[in-house]
Design an enzyme around this catalytic site. Structure first.
Site, PDB file in Angstrom:
ATOM      1  N   ARG A  83     -15.342  -4.221  10.397  1.00  0.00           N
ATOM      2  CA  ARG A  83     -15.773  -2.844  10.145  1.00  0.00           C
ATOM      3  C   ARG A  83     -15.211  -1.951  11.241  1.00  0.00           C
ATOM      4  O   ARG A  83     -15.496  -2.160  12.417  1.00  0.00           O
ATOM      5  CB  ARG A  83     -17.305  -2.759  10.133  1.00  0.00           C
ATOM      6  CG  ARG A  83     -17.851  -1.328  10.080  1.00  0.00           C
ATOM      7  CD  ARG A  83     -19.389  -1.306  10.073  1.00  0.00           C
ATOM      8  NE  ARG A  83     -19.903   0.052  10.017  1.00  0.00           N
ATOM      9  CZ  ARG A  83     -20.518   0.677  11.035  1.00  0.00           C
ATOM     10  NH1 ARG A  83     -20.694   0.065  12.199  1.00  0.00           N
ATOM     11  NH2 ARG A  83     -20.951   1.905  10.905  1.00  0.00           N
ATOM     12  N   HIS A 127     -17.400   8.262  12.182  1.00  0.00           N
ATOM     13  CA  HIS A 127     -18.172   7.692  13.297  1.00  0.00           C
ATOM     14  C   HIS A 127     -18.063   8.684  14.469  1.00  0.00           C
ATOM     15  O   HIS A 127     -17.510   8.366  15.514  1.00  0.00           O
ATOM     16  CB  HIS A 127     -17.658   6.301  13.650  1.00  0.00           C
ATOM     17  CG  HIS A 127     -18.649   5.453  14.410  1.00  0.00           C
ATOM     18  ND1 HIS A 127     -19.030   4.193  13.995  1.00  0.00           N
ATOM     19  CD2 HIS A 127     -19.322   5.672  15.566  1.00  0.00           C
ATOM     20  CE1 HIS A 127     -19.884   3.684  14.871  1.00  0.00           C
ATOM     21  NE2 HIS A 127     -20.081   4.558  15.837  1.00  0.00           N
ATOM     22  N   GLU A 172     -24.703   6.555  11.201  1.00  0.00           N
ATOM     23  CA  GLU A 172     -25.851   7.050  11.962  1.00  0.00           C
ATOM     24  C   GLU A 172     -25.974   8.575  12.014  1.00  0.00           C
ATOM     25  O   GLU A 172     -25.858   9.194  13.077  1.00  0.00           O
ATOM     26  CB  GLU A 172     -25.798   6.502  13.399  1.00  0.00           C
ATOM     27  CG  GLU A 172     -25.780   4.989  13.457  1.00  0.00           C
ATOM     28  CD  GLU A 172     -25.905   4.463  14.886  1.00  0.00           C
ATOM     29  OE1 GLU A 172     -25.773   5.243  15.826  1.00  0.00           O
ATOM     30  OE2 GLU A 172     -26.156   3.265  15.041  1.00  0.00           O
ATOM     31  N   ASN A 301     -28.129  -0.279  11.107  1.00  0.00           N
ATOM     32  CA  ASN A 301     -27.804  -0.578  12.509  1.00  0.00           C
ATOM     33  C   ASN A 301     -29.112  -0.732  13.266  1.00  0.00           C
ATOM     34  O   ASN A 301     -29.950   0.176  13.251  1.00  0.00           O
ATOM     35  CB  ASN A 301     -26.994   0.555  13.155  1.00  0.00           C
ATOM     36  CG  ASN A 301     -25.581   0.647  12.602  1.00  0.00           C
ATOM     37  OD1 ASN A 301     -25.176  -0.154  11.767  1.00  0.00           O
ATOM     38  ND2 ASN A 301     -24.835   1.631  13.072  1.00  0.00           N
ATOM     39  N   TYR A 303     -30.992  -1.860  16.958  1.00  0.00           N
ATOM     40  CA  TYR A 303     -30.907  -2.216  18.379  1.00  0.00           C
ATOM     41  C   TYR A 303     -32.269  -2.506  18.993  1.00  0.00           C
ATOM     42  O   TYR A 303     -32.403  -3.414  19.811  1.00  0.00           O
ATOM     43  CB  TYR A 303     -30.186  -1.103  19.162  1.00  0.00           C
ATOM     44  CG  TYR A 303     -28.720  -1.045  18.816  1.00  0.00           C
ATOM     45  CD1 TYR A 303     -27.822  -1.885  19.452  1.00  0.00           C
ATOM     46  CD2 TYR A 303     -28.253  -0.214  17.796  1.00  0.00           C
ATOM     47  CE1 TYR A 303     -26.469  -1.879  19.101  1.00  0.00           C
ATOM     48  CE2 TYR A 303     -26.914  -0.203  17.436  1.00  0.00           C
ATOM     49  CZ  TYR A 303     -26.030  -1.035  18.095  1.00  0.00           C
ATOM     50  OH  TYR A 303     -24.707  -1.045  17.745  1.00  0.00           O
ATOM     51  N   GLU A 367     -24.438  -3.004  12.257  1.00  0.00           N
ATOM     52  CA  GLU A 367     -24.349  -3.149  13.715  1.00  0.00           C
ATOM     53  C   GLU A 367     -25.620  -3.797  14.237  1.00  0.00           C
ATOM     54  O   GLU A 367     -26.721  -3.442  13.826  1.00  0.00           O
ATOM     55  CB  GLU A 367     -24.230  -1.788  14.436  1.00  0.00           C
ATOM     56  CG  GLU A 367     -22.908  -1.103  14.320  1.00  0.00           C
ATOM     57  CD  GLU A 367     -22.885   0.254  15.050  1.00  0.00           C
ATOM     58  OE1 GLU A 367     -23.639   0.435  16.021  1.00  0.00           O
ATOM     59  OE2 GLU A 367     -22.109   1.121  14.616  1.00  0.00           O
TER      60      GLU A 367
HETATM   61  C1  PNW Z   1     -24.742   3.086  17.948  1.00  0.00           C
HETATM   62  N1  PNW Z   1     -30.419   5.478  20.072  1.00  0.00           N
HETATM   63  O1  PNW Z   1     -25.223   4.218  18.624  1.00  0.00           O
HETATM   64  C2  PNW Z   1     -23.331   3.466  17.545  1.00  0.00           C
HETATM   65  O2  PNW Z   1     -23.074   3.310  16.170  1.00  0.00           O
HETATM   66  C3  PNW Z   1     -22.269   2.798  18.336  1.00  0.00           C
HETATM   67  O3  PNW Z   1     -21.103   3.564  18.298  1.00  0.00           O
HETATM   68  C4  PNW Z   1     -22.761   2.535  19.737  1.00  0.00           C
HETATM   69  O4  PNW Z   1     -21.744   2.041  20.575  1.00  0.00           O
HETATM   70  C5  PNW Z   1     -23.906   1.556  19.632  1.00  0.00           C
HETATM   71  O5  PNW Z   1     -24.915   1.992  18.756  1.00  0.00           O
HETATM   72  C6  PNW Z   1     -24.548   1.221  20.965  1.00  0.00           C
HETATM   73  O6  PNW Z   1     -25.146   2.355  21.521  1.00  0.00           O
HETATM   74  C7  PNW Z   1     -26.544   4.436  18.968  1.00  0.00           C
HETATM   75  O7  PNW Z   1     -30.565   6.313  20.992  1.00  0.00           O
HETATM   76  C8  PNW Z   1     -26.763   5.364  19.968  1.00  0.00           C
HETATM   77  O8  PNW Z   1     -31.383   4.943  19.494  1.00  0.00           O
HETATM   78  C9  PNW Z   1     -28.042   5.710  20.330  1.00  0.00           C
HETATM   79  C10 PNW Z   1     -29.116   5.120  19.688  1.00  0.00           C
HETATM   80  C11 PNW Z   1     -28.910   4.180  18.675  1.00  0.00           C
HETATM   81  C12 PNW Z   1     -27.611   3.844  18.325  1.00  0.00           C
END
Ligand code: PNW
Length: 467
Positions: A83, A127, A172, A301, A303, A367
């Protein structure tokens, strides 16, 4: 629990899609080659104090010049899909006017290189690298940007859709709208809540316009979708104020996108919250029908997940402007190098809930990954056991969600390699491959080897389980 996680991962079907992900500005470099013009990120990086160490994507991983080598690396990882995102200011400099063939040719070569190695290309059209001239004309808060995006999307689609079968419109939109136009922590660095909400609507509109046009133009079956970043939003305590705060966080973080996309309406409670703040969503006739154009896959995505409190540290339930407090509070769990808490159970909860509330929509994890303070040895090798543990627990969480009924069909590790982590510059490393920014040498980390072995094991473990 590592054994439990391994068993869960082994339960994934043989045709589960495995991949790695990147984005254009984070890896390509070559910012003024072959006709590319500046994006909002080129500009933002030059505003003092906005990016760690004053860094930028001018060179990044120099992927633009090392693409065949990087595709060979992807092949070694044993994934079936890559991707990547296409840079709008390469394909259509300044965001208007005719296609720039020299810029588009890079992605044409990339797609051919991937296909020659048996890797499926998965294209993200946006992106975050909006052409600067479109920002100068108002950016995403302005309706016209949605139409500009759809025109650009078709330039890419016309060129690549004979070979690219999976398309994501936006990556996002929450980050673009909220971090870019409200909090100012990402490009273009503006800080106005009403503008951010207008951006949400015009991002969704751009997605819908592009989706309708791509569907109409497709000569062979394609899968179209959008990628949202989401987590589970829990109340910090069982108090009414905290439950309200969690509801608001989920409303602005997830449902303001999901409900119009899936059901053609904005959530009532979110609309009421916005009106209380004097903000109206700039909807015109027909917009919601456009936005809810059918999609084939929802990109997720993930995290972290958060707990929310409805009061601030002093016990106030409203801020100085009378806006209800919605504050994320830590649960005391281990964190990554980003300071993000590690919450795999929140991943399972999220996916199960999405499956229940938005049924009939296949999901792919576009992601998931973690930054850790890697220590490389003399050969640039990194024994990143912390990242391996993160992947293991989170892929296990996906498998657990599938067993609980969530229709998740693939998983992409973020990221293929260390890269430009936006406002955090090069200090935060998300790669499963180490990048030495002096030499541009790439060295797979322990996590890359683990990922390769895990994919191979998952493919052979349950050869016959249906997707
Ligand atoms: C994503 N938050 O960004 C992006 O899709 C990527 O480009 C980036 O490198 C990756 O996550 C890691 O940060 C985010 O604040 C940025 O919750 C901020 C947040 C979540 C995702």
């Amino acid at each position: 629990t590592a054994a439990v996680e391994a068993d869960l991962i082994a339960s994934l079907p043989a045709n589960f899609r495995w991949g790695v992900a990147t984005s254009a500005y984070q890896i390509e470099g070559a910012v003024d080659e072959d006709g590319r013009t500046p994006s909002i990120w080129d500009t933002y990086c030059r505003v003092p104090g906005m990016v760690h160490n004053g860094e930028n994507g001018d060179i990044a991983c120099d992927h633009y010049h090392r693409m065949p080598e990087d595709v060979a690396l992807i092949k070694e990882l044993g994934v079936d899909t890559y991707r990547f995102s296409v840079a709008w200011p390469r394909v259509q400099p300044r965001g208007t006017g005719p296609v720039n063939e020299a810029g588009l040719a890079f992605y044409d070569r990339l797609v051919d290189e991937l296909l020659a190695k048996g890797i499926d290309p998965w294209v993200t059209l946006y992106h975050w690298d909006l052409p600067q001239e479109l920002e100068d004309a108002g950016g995403w808060p302005v309706r016209d940007t949605a139409y500009r995006f759809a025109d650009y999307a078709m330039m890419v689609f016309d060129k690549l859709s004979d070979r690219v079968k999976i398309w994501t419109t936006l990556n996002e939109p929450w980050c673009t709208a909220m971090l870019g136009y409200y909090e100012g922590r990402q490009a273009p660095g503006r800080r106005n809540f009403g503008d951010a909400i207008a951006a949400v609507h015009h991002l969704l509109l751009g997605h819908g316009l592009a989706t309708q046009r791509m569907r109409e133009a497709a000569r062979t079956p394609v899968e179209l979708g959008i990628t949202l970043n989401m987590g589970s939003s829990y109340p910090a305590t069982d108090s009414a104020a905290d439950r309200e705060a969690a509801r608001r966080a989920d409303g602005l973080g997830a449902r303001i996108y999901l409900d119009p996309l899936r059901y053609g309406r904005y959530p009532k409670d979110v609309v009421a919250d916005l009106l209380q703040r004097g903000v109206e969503i700039p909807i015109k006739d027909g917009d919601l029908e456009t936005i809810s154009a059918p999609i084939d896959v929802l990109g997720v995505n993930y995290y972290s997940s958060h707990r929310y409190s409805g009061v601030d540290e002093d016990g106030n339930s409203r801020d100085a402007d009378g806006v209800p407090v919605t504050r994320a509070v830590l649960a005391g769990l281990p964190v990554t190098d980003m300071g993000w808490e590690i919450v795999p159970a929140g991943f399972t909860d999220l996916l199960v809930r999405l499956g229940r509330e938005y049924p009939g929509l296949p999901m792919v994890i576009t992601e998931n990954g973690s930054a850790f303070a890697d220590e490389a040895d003399a050969d640039d090798y990194v024994q990143d056991d912390d990242r391996v543990a993160y992947f293991q627990s989170h892929i296990g969480a996906v498998a657990a969600a599938r067993q609980a009924g969530a229709d998740v069909r693939g998983y992409f590790a973020w990221s293929l390699m260390d890269n430009f982590e936006w406002s955090y510059g090069y200090a935060k490393r998300f790669g499963i491959v180490r990048v030495d920014y002096e030499t541009q040498q790439r060295v797979p980390k322990a996590s890359a080897l683990w990922y390769r072995d895990t994919i191979n094991a998952a493919r052979s473990a349950r050869g016959s389980a249906p997707l």
